[in-house]
Design an enzyme around this catalytic site. Sequence first.
Site, short mmCIF file in Angstrom:
data_model
loop_
_atom_site.label_atom_id
_atom_site.label_comp_id
_atom_site.label_asym_id
_atom_site.label_seq_id
_atom_site.Cartn_x
_atom_site.Cartn_y
_atom_site.Cartn_z
N ARG A 1 0.84 -1.19 0.00
CA ARG A 1 0.00 0.00 0.00
C ARG A 1 0.88 1.24 0.00
O ARG A 1 1.94 1.26 0.60
CB ARG A 1 -0.88 0.04 1.24
N ASP B 1 0.30 5.45 0.84
CA ASP B 1 -0.67 6.36 1.43
C ASP B 1 -1.05 7.47 0.45
O ASP B 1 -0.47 7.59 -0.64
CB ASP B 1 -0.10 6.99 2.71
N TYR C 1 12.27 2.41 -0.83
CA TYR C 1 11.64 3.72 -0.89
C TYR C 1 12.70 4.81 -0.92
O TYR C 1 13.77 4.66 -0.31
CB TYR C 1 10.74 3.96 0.33
N ARG D 1 7.89 7.56 6.44
CA ARG D 1 7.74 8.98 6.75
C ARG D 1 8.02 9.26 8.22
O ARG D 1 8.54 10.31 8.58
CB ARG D 1 6.35 9.46 6.36
#
Length: 254
Positions: A53, A55, A121, A207
């Site tokens: 997933r 966001d 990421y 994050r």
Amino acid sequence: MSDIRRYFITFSYDGTRYHGWQIQPNGESVQERLQQALSTLLRSDICVTGAGRTDAGVHARMMVAHFDTDALFEPVDDERINGRQLAYKLNKLLPYDIAVQKVERVPDDLHARFSATSRTYYYYIHTVKDPFSRAYSCEIHYPLDFAKMNEAAAILMTYEDFGAFCKSGADVKTTLCHVTAAEWHQTSDTTWYFEITANRFLRNMVRAVVGTLVDVGRGRLSLDDFRKVIEGKRRTEAGESMPGNALFLEKIVY
């Protein structure tokens, strides 16, 4: 004998105007748009399963999803689906901010999410005002000690429980992750990106990690404090969650 076969779609998207990858009741999602396009072209209800997933507002330079179907689409050789033609037609039908790179037949037991061995990421920041970076990078004006932030980033690879960086209330069975890379890279005098690779990530994890590393870079946390945050396993002790627009799912390995 069933003619149902499994296919992988490799694609990318700009997440700016989406409420994340997963279908939402009150917002547009990437998964919804991809399913709609596939269902239209294959003339049957298609459900896609993503590698993970992202966001709201988060982007993907590489995302993978699988779907199962017995539909025919311009078959080639002994395959029911011509992957090249389907990718071409999907790109004609999908909106400008979703792009399919390939559609390929895979073994029926290969799973887009559970068969992935690692995900990477990137999180981008810039330190001067730049109208061309603002959509895909986080603007930070206070001084940051990137050497110290890289020392802290290396600490991540010595732990496995990252409950401190998991969004409160997230429905997860385990907060264990195996981080194999975590480092800040400088790309110019004013631009940097954080690279992190793991076998899996928790909701909001990257994050939150970046926000906590920024606290280290600002001198708000020492390296010992950073360790205590991880060991405490409480989200309230970690740094704030950084804006989603600067985060990219960069690579998935199978």
